[in-house]
Design a protein around this motif. Structure first.
Motif, PDB file in Angstrom:
ATOM      1  N   LEU A  15       0.834  -1.210   0.000  1.00  0.00           N
ATOM      2  CA  LEU A  15       0.000   0.000   0.000  1.00  0.00           C
ATOM      3  C   LEU A  15       0.866   1.256   0.000  1.00  0.00           C
ATOM      4  O   LEU A  15       0.498   2.278  -0.598  1.00  0.00           O
ATOM      5  CB  LEU A  15      -0.937  -0.016   1.198  1.00  0.00           C
ATOM      6  CG  LEU A  15      -2.064  -1.062   1.112  1.00  0.00           C
ATOM      7  CD1 LEU A  15      -2.845  -1.103   2.415  1.00  0.00           C
ATOM      8  CD2 LEU A  15      -2.984  -0.761  -0.062  1.00  0.00           C
ATOM      9  N   GLY A  16       2.037   1.197   0.643  1.00  0.00           N
ATOM     10  CA  GLY A  16       2.964   2.331   0.592  1.00  0.00           C
ATOM     11  C   GLY A  16       3.480   2.566  -0.819  1.00  0.00           C
ATOM     12  O   GLY A  16       3.539   3.704  -1.296  1.00  0.00           O
ATOM     13  N   ALA A  18       1.911   1.709  -3.514  1.00  0.00           N
ATOM     14  CA  ALA A  18       0.766   2.205  -4.280  1.00  0.00           C
ATOM     15  C   ALA A  18       0.564   3.699  -4.049  1.00  0.00           C
ATOM     16  O   ALA A  18       0.242   4.450  -4.985  1.00  0.00           O
ATOM     17  CB  ALA A  18      -0.492   1.429  -3.901  1.00  0.00           C
ATOM     18  N   ALA A  19       0.776   4.153  -2.816  1.00  0.00           N
ATOM     19  CA  ALA A  19       0.636   5.586  -2.522  1.00  0.00           C
ATOM     20  C   ALA A  19       1.690   6.400  -3.257  1.00  0.00           C
ATOM     21  O   ALA A  19       1.397   7.469  -3.811  1.00  0.00           O
ATOM     22  CB  ALA A  19       0.735   5.812  -1.011  1.00  0.00           C
ATOM     23  N   ILE A  20       2.915   5.905  -3.283  1.00  0.00           N
ATOM     24  CA  ILE A  20       3.981   6.608  -4.013  1.00  0.00           C
ATOM     25  C   ILE A  20       3.676   6.637  -5.508  1.00  0.00           C
ATOM     26  O   ILE A  20       3.871   7.655  -6.181  1.00  0.00           O
ATOM     27  CB  ILE A  20       5.345   5.944  -3.737  1.00  0.00           C
ATOM     28  CG1 ILE A  20       5.741   6.158  -2.271  1.00  0.00           C
ATOM     29  CG2 ILE A  20       6.420   6.476  -4.666  1.00  0.00           C
ATOM     30  CD1 ILE A  20       6.948   5.348  -1.836  1.00  0.00           C
ATOM     31  N   THR A  21       3.167   5.559  -6.020  1.00  0.00           N
ATOM     32  CA  THR A  21       2.828   5.492  -7.446  1.00  0.00           C
ATOM     33  C   THR A  21       1.689   6.456  -7.768  1.00  0.00           C
ATOM     34  O   THR A  21       1.695   7.114  -8.813  1.00  0.00           O
ATOM     35  CB  THR A  21       2.435   4.053  -7.830  1.00  0.00           C
ATOM     36  OG1 THR A  21       3.485   3.176  -7.443  1.00  0.00           O
ATOM     37  CG2 THR A  21       2.205   3.922  -9.317  1.00  0.00           C
ATOM     38  N   ALA A  22       0.708   6.556  -6.883  1.00  0.00           N
ATOM     39  CA  ALA A  22      -0.400   7.499  -7.101  1.00  0.00           C
ATOM     40  C   ALA A  22       0.101   8.938  -7.026  1.00  0.00           C
ATOM     41  O   ALA A  22      -0.395   9.810  -7.757  1.00  0.00           O
ATOM     42  CB  ALA A  22      -1.491   7.260  -6.068  1.00  0.00           C
ATOM     43  N   TYR A  23       1.068   9.205  -6.165  1.00  0.00           N
ATOM     44  CA  TYR A  23       1.646  10.540  -6.054  1.00  0.00           C
ATOM     45  C   TYR A  23       2.324  10.946  -7.358  1.00  0.00           C
ATOM     46  O   TYR A  23       2.349  12.118  -7.718  1.00  0.00           O
ATOM     47  CB  TYR A  23       2.649  10.574  -4.894  1.00  0.00           C
ATOM     48  CG  TYR A  23       3.307  11.906  -4.696  1.00  0.00           C
ATOM     49  CD1 TYR A  23       2.614  12.966  -4.120  1.00  0.00           C
ATOM     50  CD2 TYR A  23       4.628  12.111  -5.097  1.00  0.00           C
ATOM     51  CE1 TYR A  23       3.220  14.190  -3.948  1.00  0.00           C
ATOM     52  CE2 TYR A  23       5.241  13.334  -4.931  1.00  0.00           C
ATOM     53  CZ  TYR A  23       4.530  14.374  -4.352  1.00  0.00           C
ATOM     54  OH  TYR A  23       5.136  15.598  -4.177  1.00  0.00           O
ATOM     55  N   LYS A  25       1.233  10.320 -10.234  1.00  0.00           N
ATOM     56  CA  LYS A  25       0.132  10.460 -11.205  1.00  0.00           C
ATOM     57  C   LYS A  25      -0.054   9.218 -12.097  1.00  0.00           C
ATOM     58  O   LYS A  25      -0.477   9.325 -13.236  1.00  0.00           O
ATOM     59  CB  LYS A  25       0.328  11.700 -12.104  1.00  0.00           C
ATOM     60  CG  LYS A  25       0.569  12.975 -11.396  1.00  0.00           C
ATOM     61  CD  LYS A  25      -0.706  13.647 -11.037  1.00  0.00           C
ATOM     62  CE  LYS A  25      -0.363  15.044 -10.500  1.00  0.00           C
ATOM     63  NZ  LYS A  25      -1.233  15.466  -9.489  1.00  0.00           N
ATOM     64  N   PHE A  27      -2.309   6.579 -11.675  1.00  0.00           N
ATOM     65  CA  PHE A  27      -3.404   6.099 -10.849  1.00  0.00           C
ATOM     66  C   PHE A  27      -3.829   4.675 -11.187  1.00  0.00           C
ATOM     67  O   PHE A  27      -4.166   3.898 -10.288  1.00  0.00           O
ATOM     68  CB  PHE A  27      -4.599   7.058 -10.969  1.00  0.00           C
ATOM     69  CG  PHE A  27      -4.274   8.430 -10.480  1.00  0.00           C
ATOM     70  CD1 PHE A  27      -4.042   8.661  -9.123  1.00  0.00           C
ATOM     71  CD2 PHE A  27      -4.179   9.502 -11.357  1.00  0.00           C
ATOM     72  CE1 PHE A  27      -3.734   9.923  -8.664  1.00  0.00           C
ATOM     73  CE2 PHE A  27      -3.874  10.772 -10.898  1.00  0.00           C
ATOM     74  CZ  PHE A  27      -3.651  10.989  -9.559  1.00  0.00           C
ATOM     75  N   ALA A  30      -1.293   2.417  -9.695  1.00  0.00           N
ATOM     76  CA  ALA A  30      -1.421   2.475  -8.237  1.00  0.00           C
ATOM     77  C   ALA A  30      -2.612   1.648  -7.758  1.00  0.00           C
ATOM     78  O   ALA A  30      -2.518   0.946  -6.741  1.00  0.00           O
ATOM     79  CB  ALA A  30      -1.576   3.924  -7.780  1.00  0.00           C
ATOM     80  N   ALA A  34      -2.368  -1.599  -5.317  1.00  0.00           N
ATOM     81  CA  ALA A  34      -3.171  -1.652  -4.089  1.00  0.00           C
ATOM     82  C   ALA A  34      -4.008  -2.926  -4.047  1.00  0.00           C
ATOM     83  O   ALA A  34      -4.163  -3.551  -2.989  1.00  0.00           O
ATOM     84  CB  ALA A  34      -4.065  -0.420  -3.994  1.00  0.00           C
TER      85      ALA A  34
END
Length: 142
Positions: A15-16, A18-23, A25, A27, A30, A34
């Motif tokens: 999940l960490g 995934a959060a970095i990947t979403a940051y 852009k 998505f 990410a 997740a």
């Protein structure tokens, strides 16, 4: 208990990531990461990890897997022997009925194929096609 802790740590790390990947852009990527990260936690919550740990260390379960393996080996061996002998099932069905419908109907076609002879109707059809082609070529002066 150790397996559940490891699965939770793997999920948290996923999940960490995934959060970095979403940051960054990305998505769709990410969301996919997740989804993969939530699988270990879901397995822990359903009890599948505990069941797997109990099964992996159970001698009775391994004996059961061995028995299943022997059964599978027997099935495949008998199937291979049956194929090698030429199919006993078909012979048993044919023996039960004395009035077979044209028992030698496919024998001539098999014999011709093995000798390499071509049937005459196909040769005649091929000759007609060549005569048409020759006529077209003569018409164009070739």
């Amino acid at each position: 208990m150790l397996a559940e802790t490891i699965c939770s740590a793997v999920s948290a790390a996923g999940l960490g990531i995934a959060a970095i990947t979403a940051y960054r852009k990305r998505f769709l990527t990410a969301a996919r990461i997740a989804a993969y990260a939530l699988v270990p936690v879901g397995l822990v919550m359903t009890g599948a990890v505990e069941w797997l740990a109990r099964t992996a260390f159970s001698p009775m379960a391994w004996v059961g897997f061995g028995v299943l393996g022997v059964a599978w080996l027997l099935f495949t061996t008998t199937r291979a022997v049956e194929r090698r002998r030429g199919g006993r099932r078909e012979e048993a069905v044919g023996e039960g009925r004395g009035d077979a419908v044209a028992p030698a109907a496919s024998a001539p076609s098999l014999g011709r194929g093995r000798r390499g002879a071509t049937p005459k109707p196909q040769a005649a059809a091929g000759g007609d096609d060549f005569s048409d082609i020759e006529a077209i070529l003569k018409k164009h002066g070739i």
